[in-house]
Scaffold this motif. Sequence first.
Motif, PDB file in Angstrom:
ATOM      1  N   LEU A  44      17.426 -55.963-116.401  1.00 34.35           N
ATOM      2  CA  LEU A  44      17.274 -56.018-114.705  1.00 34.35           C
ATOM      3  C   LEU A  44      17.777 -54.679-114.544  1.00 34.35           C
ATOM      4  O   LEU A  44      18.599 -53.996-115.100  1.00 34.35           O
ATOM      5  N   TYR A  58      15.126 -55.275-107.110  1.00 26.88           N
ATOM      6  CA  TYR A  58      15.775 -55.823-108.277  1.00 26.88           C
ATOM      7  C   TYR A  58      14.605 -56.084-109.060  1.00 26.88           C
ATOM      8  O   TYR A  58      13.714 -56.971-109.024  1.00 26.88           O
ATOM      9  N   GLU A  59      14.175 -55.245-110.499  1.00 23.35           N
ATOM     10  CA  GLU A  59      13.525 -55.455-111.368  1.00 23.35           C
ATOM     11  C   GLU A  59      13.842 -56.196-112.460  1.00 23.35           C
ATOM     12  O   GLU A  59      14.439 -55.668-113.193  1.00 23.35           O
ATOM     13  N   PHE A  60      13.275 -57.436-112.618  1.00 29.25           N
ATOM     14  CA  PHE A  60      13.530 -58.527-113.437  1.00 29.25           C
ATOM     15  C   PHE A  60      12.423 -58.311-114.464  1.00 29.25           C
ATOM     16  O   PHE A  60      11.208 -58.687-114.281  1.00 29.25           O
ATOM     17  N   VAL A  92      23.827 -62.714-114.513  1.00 23.72           N
ATOM     18  CA  VAL A  92      23.279 -61.224-114.632  1.00 23.72           C
ATOM     19  C   VAL A  92      24.551 -60.557-114.995  1.00 23.72           C
ATOM     20  O   VAL A  92      25.781 -60.680-114.934  1.00 23.72           O
ATOM     21  N   ASN A  97      21.619 -57.339-117.852  1.00 21.83           N
ATOM     22  CA  ASN A  97      20.988 -58.150-118.375  1.00 21.83           C
ATOM     23  C   ASN A  97      20.764 -59.384-117.570  1.00 21.83           C
ATOM     24  O   ASN A  97      21.738 -59.735-116.831  1.00 21.83           O
ATOM     25  N   TRP A  98      19.774 -60.239-117.621  1.00 22.12           N
ATOM     26  CA  TRP A  98      19.694 -61.522-117.107  1.00 22.12           C
ATOM     27  C   TRP A  98      19.061 -62.589-118.083  1.00 22.12           C
ATOM     28  O   TRP A  98      18.564 -62.429-119.011  1.00 22.12           O
TER      29      TRP A  98
END
Length: 163
Positions: free
Chosen positions: A87, A79-81, A119, A109-110
């Motif tokens: 995201l 999970y690449e924030f 999320v 999006n987060w």
Amino acid sequence: MIRLTVLGACKLLCLVLLAGCSKEDAGPAINAAQVVGSWQITKITADPAVTSPTYGTTTDVLQLYQQNIGKDCVGPTRYEFAADGALHLTTSTDCQNKLNSLFGFTAANWHTTGRQLRVEGNYDALSYTVSEQSPQTMVWQRTEYNSPYDGKTHLYTITLSKR
């Protein structure tokens, strides 16, 4: 006629205030800067145990997902924030469709509000209560009704580690 004394009014006010407090809001707000980065799910549990028509009853939901779509898809997914609120789920090309089917998104999006991490994908938005957070670990919780299989409400706890 009901007579409300000062002591009675104080008791009533305390009851209203206590009833209005939520466990989801307890504790400090999420540190959004600590969310930014690459994370991997290391554990997903359910309380009470979930029932799968294929794999039986279990509290180990991560293992259930791995049995359903493959250990190579669920385990190594990142999970690449991003700091800009994007995201992305990164995994092999073969797993993209499976993850989209399982989670409903591979890009979203987060944002955070208090203890909530939201999320928002193309078709769905999910909110999680962040019950624990450190620079290397996050623990999310979400309550869901599992109507197709067992008709129970489950508390899912998701543990992620920074990679």
